[in-house]
Write a protein that holds these residues in place. Structure first.
Motif, short mmCIF file in Angstrom:
data_model
loop_
_atom_site.label_atom_id
_atom_site.label_comp_id
_atom_site.label_asym_id
_atom_site.label_seq_id
_atom_site.Cartn_x
_atom_site.Cartn_y
_atom_site.Cartn_z
N GLY A 74 -12.10 -1.52 39.21
CA GLY A 74 -10.83 -1.03 38.67
C GLY A 74 -9.69 -1.16 39.65
N LEU A 75 -9.94 -0.81 40.90
CA LEU A 75 -8.89 -0.87 41.90
C LEU A 75 -8.41 -2.31 42.10
N LEU A 76 -9.34 -3.22 42.36
CA LEU A 76 -8.93 -4.60 42.64
C LEU A 76 -8.42 -5.32 41.40
N LEU A 77 -9.05 -5.08 40.24
CA LEU A 77 -8.56 -5.72 39.03
C LEU A 77 -7.17 -5.20 38.67
N GLY A 78 -6.96 -3.90 38.86
CA GLY A 78 -5.64 -3.33 38.61
C GLY A 78 -4.59 -3.92 39.54
N LEU A 79 -4.94 -4.09 40.81
CA LEU A 79 -4.01 -4.71 41.75
C LEU A 79 -3.72 -6.17 41.37
N ALA A 80 -4.74 -6.88 40.91
CA ALA A 80 -4.54 -8.28 40.52
C ALA A 80 -3.59 -8.36 39.31
N ILE A 81 -3.80 -7.50 38.32
CA ILE A 81 -2.92 -7.50 37.16
C ILE A 81 -1.51 -7.09 37.56
N ALA A 82 -1.38 -6.10 38.45
CA ALA A 82 -0.07 -5.68 38.93
C ALA A 82 0.63 -6.82 39.66
N GLU A 83 -0.12 -7.62 40.39
CA GLU A 83 0.45 -8.76 41.11
C GLU A 83 1.05 -9.76 40.13
N VAL A 84 0.34 -10.06 39.04
CA VAL A 84 0.85 -11.00 38.04
C VAL A 84 2.08 -10.43 37.35
N LEU A 85 2.00 -9.16 36.92
CA LEU A 85 3.13 -8.55 36.25
C LEU A 85 4.35 -8.44 37.17
N GLY A 86 4.09 -8.16 38.46
CA GLY A 86 5.18 -8.13 39.42
C GLY A 86 5.84 -9.50 39.57
N GLY A 87 5.04 -10.55 39.51
CA GLY A 87 5.59 -11.91 39.55
C GLY A 87 6.48 -12.19 38.36
N PHE A 88 6.02 -11.78 37.17
CA PHE A 88 6.86 -11.93 35.97
C PHE A 88 8.18 -11.18 36.15
#
Length: 200
Positions: free
Chosen positions: A12-26
């Motif tokens: 959950g921690l790493l997957l959440g960070l990965a999704i946040a990274e993509v959304l932050g890029g958008f």
């Protein structure tokens, strides 16, 4: 705390960070689009971001469905960290860290897409190997027991493997139009796979 809850805390921690990274890029890209120095975002980078988010979501779902088989031990945590770490690294490469220096995101895509797609391939193959290993180690069938799968379950399994084909093609294809078509194909396949997994 159950074994799955411990392992899923890492997931959950790493997957959440990965999704946040993509959304932050958008988010950064949209801010620049309306800024003083507008950038050309194009189709390739956003489509790659969508594919990664869809793939992360399907991986999260597969982890949840395997929750009864996952044990909490050092090897499991290291394997989870490797697979999810690959996803996280791939997610960080989708958008440039300093997007204002890239007036055309298609050029960024041309430089990074093989690393991102290679990461997705590695994570998917790793997760499939992990799921097969879990199935083999946790189910102890008797000699007369047979593995029986419905036609729908077999179709979903094949769809999961079929997603690897356009991902491999993305490593080879240089045409931007073909990249758009293949990214749309992968995204559609991931959506169908996710929905089909729920229905089976």
């Amino acid at each position: 705390m159950s074994p799955f809850e411990l392992v899923f805390a890492v997931y959950g921690l790493l997957l959440g960070l990965a999704i946040a990274e993509v959304l932050g890029g958008f988010s950064r890209a949209l801010k620049l689009k309306r800024g003083i120095r507008p950038v050309r975002i194009g189709w390739l980078t956003p489509l790659l971001g969508i594919v990664v988010v869809l793939d992360l979501t399907s991986f999260w779902l597969l982890a949840w469905e395997s929750r009864d088989q996952i044990s909490a031990n050092y090897l499991t945590l290291v394997l989870v960290l490797m697979i999810v770490g690959i996803y996280y690294l791939a997610a960080t490469l989708i958008f440039p860290d300093e997007p204002e220096q890239w007036p055309d995101f298609d050029e960024w895509y041309d430089r990074q897409n093989r690393m991102v797609i290679g990461g997705l391939l590695a994570a998917n193959v790793g997760s499939w190997i992990g799921l097969i290993a879990l199935e083999l180690t946790t189910s102890r069938p008797t000699p007369e027991a047979e593995l029986v799968m419905s036609d729908a379950e077999v179709a979903v399994l094949w769809l999961g493997f079929a997603i690897l084909v356009p991902l491999i093609a993305l490593l080879k294809v240089k045409s931007r139009r073909w990249n758009v078509a293949l990214l749309i194909t992968v995204g559609a396949m991931l959506l169908v796979f996710g929905v089909a997994e729920e229905l089976v």
